[in-house]
Design a protein around this motif. Structure first.
Motif, PDB file in Angstrom:
ATOM      1  N   THR A  48      -2.490   3.438 -15.840  1.00 57.88           N
ATOM      2  CA  THR A  48      -1.141   2.979 -16.239  1.00 57.88           C
ATOM      3  C   THR A  48      -0.568   2.003 -15.220  1.00 57.88           C
ATOM      4  OG1 THR A  48       0.005   4.815 -15.124  1.00 57.88           O
ATOM      5  CG2 THR A  48      -0.734   5.182 -17.395  1.00 57.88           C
ATOM      6  N   CYS A  49      -1.197   1.909 -14.046  1.00 55.51           N
ATOM      7  CA  CYS A  49      -0.742   0.971 -13.005  1.00 55.51           C
ATOM      8  C   CYS A  49      -1.607  -0.289 -12.967  1.00 55.51           C
ATOM      9  CB  CYS A  49      -0.792   1.642 -11.627  1.00 55.51           C
ATOM     10  SG  CYS A  49       0.261   3.101 -11.462  1.00 55.51           S
ATOM     11  N   TYR A  73     -11.024   0.717  -3.164  1.00 51.58           N
ATOM     12  CA  TYR A  73     -10.092  -0.218  -3.790  1.00 51.58           C
ATOM     13  C   TYR A  73      -9.185  -0.777  -2.695  1.00 51.58           C
ATOM     14  CZ  TYR A  73     -11.621   2.302  -7.967  1.00 51.58           C
ATOM     15  OH  TYR A  73     -12.377   2.893  -8.953  1.00 51.58           O
ATOM     16  N   ILE A  74      -9.742  -1.654  -1.886  1.00 53.46           N
ATOM     17  CA  ILE A  74      -9.060  -2.137  -0.694  1.00 53.46           C
ATOM     18  C   ILE A  74      -7.729  -2.817  -1.002  1.00 53.46           C
ATOM     19  CG2 ILE A  74     -10.390  -4.287  -0.777  1.00 53.46           C
ATOM     20  CD1 ILE A  74     -10.317  -4.403   2.222  1.00 53.46           C
ATOM     21  N   LEU A  75      -7.618  -3.440  -2.179  1.00 56.11           N
ATOM     22  CA  LEU A  75      -6.391  -4.147  -2.549  1.00 56.11           C
ATOM     23  C   LEU A  75      -5.373  -3.255  -3.255  1.00 56.11           C
ATOM     24  CD1 LEU A  75      -8.047  -7.398  -3.979  1.00 56.11           C
ATOM     25  CD2 LEU A  75      -7.011  -7.117  -1.738  1.00 56.11           C
ATOM     26  N   ARG A  76      -5.759  -1.982  -3.515  1.00 54.51           N
ATOM     27  CA  ARG A  76      -4.922  -1.150  -4.366  1.00 54.51           C
ATOM     28  C   ARG A  76      -4.750   0.257  -3.778  1.00 54.51           C
ATOM     29  NH1 ARG A  76      -3.873  -3.698  -8.887  1.00 54.51           N
ATOM     30  NH2 ARG A  76      -3.292  -1.822 -10.031  1.00 54.51           N
ATOM     31  N   ILE A 134       5.312   7.525  -7.901  1.00 51.41           N
ATOM     32  CA  ILE A 134       4.006   7.396  -7.263  1.00 51.41           C
ATOM     33  C   ILE A 134       3.161   6.402  -8.053  1.00 51.41           C
ATOM     34  CG2 ILE A 134       1.894   8.610  -6.604  1.00 51.41           C
ATOM     35  CD1 ILE A 134       3.684  11.202  -6.601  1.00 51.41           C
ATOM     36  N   TYR A 135       2.649   5.399  -7.364  1.00 50.75           N
ATOM     37  CA  TYR A 135       1.772   4.402  -7.989  1.00 50.75           C
ATOM     38  C   TYR A 135       0.388   4.515  -7.349  1.00 50.75           C
ATOM     39  CZ  TYR A 135       6.160   2.111  -9.456  1.00 50.75           C
ATOM     40  OH  TYR A 135       7.391   1.820  -9.990  1.00 50.75           O
ATOM     41  N   ASP A 136      -0.544   5.133  -8.062  1.00 47.03           N
ATOM     42  CA  ASP A 136      -1.933   5.183  -7.596  1.00 47.03           C
ATOM     43  C   ASP A 136      -2.623   3.937  -8.143  1.00 47.03           C
ATOM     44  OD1 ASP A 136      -4.543   5.657  -6.968  1.00 47.03           O
ATOM     45  OD2 ASP A 136      -4.607   7.701  -7.738  1.00 47.03           O
ATOM     46  N   LEU A 137      -2.491   2.853  -7.403  1.00 43.74           N
ATOM     47  CA  LEU A 137      -2.956   1.551  -7.900  1.00 43.74           C
ATOM     48  C   LEU A 137      -4.470   1.498  -8.088  1.00 43.74           C
ATOM     49  CD1 LEU A 137      -0.700  -0.811  -5.734  1.00 43.74           C
ATOM     50  CD2 LEU A 137      -0.274   0.060  -8.039  1.00 43.74           C
ATOM     51  N   LYS A 155      -1.396   6.047   1.195  1.00 44.13           N
ATOM     52  CA  LYS A 155      -2.823   6.349   1.283  1.00 44.13           C
ATOM     53  C   LYS A 155      -3.638   5.121   0.911  1.00 44.13           C
ATOM     54  CE  LYS A 155      -6.398   9.420  -0.596  1.00 44.13           C
ATOM     55  NZ  LYS A 155      -6.703  10.495  -1.583  1.00 44.13           N
ATOM     56  N   ASN A 156      -4.671   4.840   1.705  1.00 41.73           N
ATOM     57  CA  ASN A 156      -5.593   3.760   1.381  1.00 41.73           C
ATOM     58  C   ASN A 156      -6.856   4.332   0.758  1.00 41.73           C
ATOM     59  OD1 ASN A 156      -4.945   0.874   2.000  1.00 41.73           O
ATOM     60  ND2 ASN A 156      -4.231   1.807   3.902  1.00 41.73           N
ATOM     61  N   ASN A 157      -7.439   3.577  -0.161  1.00 43.75           N
ATOM     62  CA  ASN A 157      -8.669   3.979  -0.832  1.00 43.75           C
ATOM     63  C   ASN A 157      -9.760   2.987  -0.452  1.00 43.75           C
ATOM     64  OD1 ASN A 157     -10.811   4.454  -2.632  1.00 43.75           O
ATOM     65  ND2 ASN A 157      -9.432   5.094  -4.272  1.00 43.75           N
ATOM     66  N   PRO A 158     -10.794   3.431   0.276  1.00 44.08           N
ATOM     67  CA  PRO A 158     -11.831   2.494   0.728  1.00 44.08           C
ATOM     68  C   PRO A 158     -12.564   1.790  -0.394  1.00 44.08           C
ATOM     69  CG  PRO A 158     -12.539   4.777   1.040  1.00 44.08           C
ATOM     70  CD  PRO A 158     -11.076   4.811   0.681  1.00 44.08           C
TER      71      PRO A 158
END
Length: 365
Positions: free
Chosen positions: A358-359, A336-339, A350-353, A331-334
């Motif tokens: 915590t990530c 947080y374009i890099l994360r 699961i890494y929700d950057l 999934k992309n987050n608009p």
């Protein structure tokens, strides 16, 4: 398949890829894993007494990583999988028409059909955006020419049109921004070839001449009487900066046209990610970070639209995390374009950057 191979530093060659991080005694990363070697890096390692390193041997095949995905990881990947926003795509027929059209207008600036040819290309780009309701950009999908000026002009026009659409501008404005993007560098046809095609960096005098291309372009299209004042100003001001540090006039934010503010972001990004004889291409990630650092120079509305339109890590891409794990983008987050959100292909973690604190210390390499 990529294999890990230990090789003496004296036998390394430019172009090889490092398969380990080189860390100094302070724990600082001197050379990141996956870096491509050049003569300077090799000689630096020799001078530091690094006598051997691991390199990557063979070609990367994404299928190799797909085979490693565990059942637990696949379950999370399928559960969290969220399609990316629709991206601009150009069919082969449109790509061919655009490629021919952009070459024609830059090689025939005095033609009576110059404006008509420009309109035809813009129509094709507008159709490509509207037909699938595109709201995002994958720069790799826009390839229309191997020649820098032609490809760059189409890239800038397309990116700028998407940014304008993201801002909710009227269709006529989106269209005109496309025209301005296609023609933003047309003034370079008036620059001496020995400056335009110089393989190295320009000296101060040469750069002073090059900076006139936006003025030349402005007068070229304004004198035709077939383009709106906003289109002409976009061409004239696409190198202006909101803090007055740009050229050719040193305009401040209130003096720069809305078209030019959008074109400036599109122009800088595409120039950064494109290889030129005098510079290597920046990665998309590095280019985005450079854009994000230019808050004093670029319009914030245009920058925000850019960040919310770009897709750096398309869903289903497998990336390497700084903790050493490979993960699949789900999934992309608009915001947080890099994360994006990713799932470890082995651990299934699961890494929700973008949202999970915590990530915070984990990045995509």
């Amino acid at each position: 398949m990529i294999r890990r191979k230990l090789m003496p530093t004296r036998l390394l060659e430019p172009g090889m890829k490092v398969d380990q991080s080189i860390i100094d005694r302070m724990g600082r990363t001197l050379i990141a894993r996956n870096s491509t070697l050049d003569e300077y890096i090799i000689s630096s390692m020799l001078s530091l007494g690094i006598m051997s390193i691991y390199i990557q041997d063979g070609e990367y095949d994404p299928a190799d990583d797909e085979k490693k995905i565990t059942p637990a990881a696949r379950k999370n990947i399928e559960r969290l999988h969220t399609e990316d926003p629709t991206k601009v795509t150009l069919s082969n027929s449109i790509r061919e028409r655009v490629a021919e059209g952009i070459q024609y207008i830059y090689n025939n600036t005095e033609s009576e059909t110059f404006a008509k040819a420009t309109a035809s290309i813009t129509d094709d780009l507008m159709d490509a955006i509207e037909n699938n309701d595109a709201v995002a950009i994958d720069i790799n999908a826009l390839k229309t020419s191997d020649e820098y000026t032609f490809k760059h002009s189409v890239d800038v026009a397309t990116i700028a049109m998407i940014l304008a659409k993201q801002q909710g501008l009227p269709k006529q404005d989106i269209y005109e921004i496309g025209v301005s993007g296609l023609l933003h560098d047309v003034g370079k046809t008036q620059i001496p070839l020995e400056i335009l095609n110089k393989p190295g960096r320009l000296d101060d005098n040469e750069f002073a001449v090059m900076k006139q291309h936006s003025v030349f372009g402005y007068h070229m299209i304004k004198n035709k009487g077939e383009f709106s004042e906003q289109i002409c100003l976009g061409v004239l001001q696409h190198h202006e900066k909101i803090n007055g540090s740009g050229y050719p006039l040193g305009c401040n934010a209130s003096q720069i046209s809305s078209y030019a503010k959008i074109l400036s972001v599109a122009d800088i990004y595409d120039a950064l990610v494109t290889e030129r004889p005098y510079k290597k291409a920046f990665s998309q990630r590095d280019a985005v970070e450079m854009i994000m650092s230019m808050t004093e120079e670029l319009d914030m509305t245009a920058m925000k639209s850019f960040l919310e339109s770009m897709i750096l890590y398309p869903v289903d891409t497998i990336v390497e995390l700084s903790n050493g794990e490979k993960a699949k983008v789900v999934k992309n987050n608009p915001h947080y374009i890099l994360r994006p959100t990713v799932v470890g292909i082995i651990s299934g973690k699961i890494y929700d950057l973008g949202e999970d604190l915590t990530c915070a210390n984990i990045i995509i390499l």
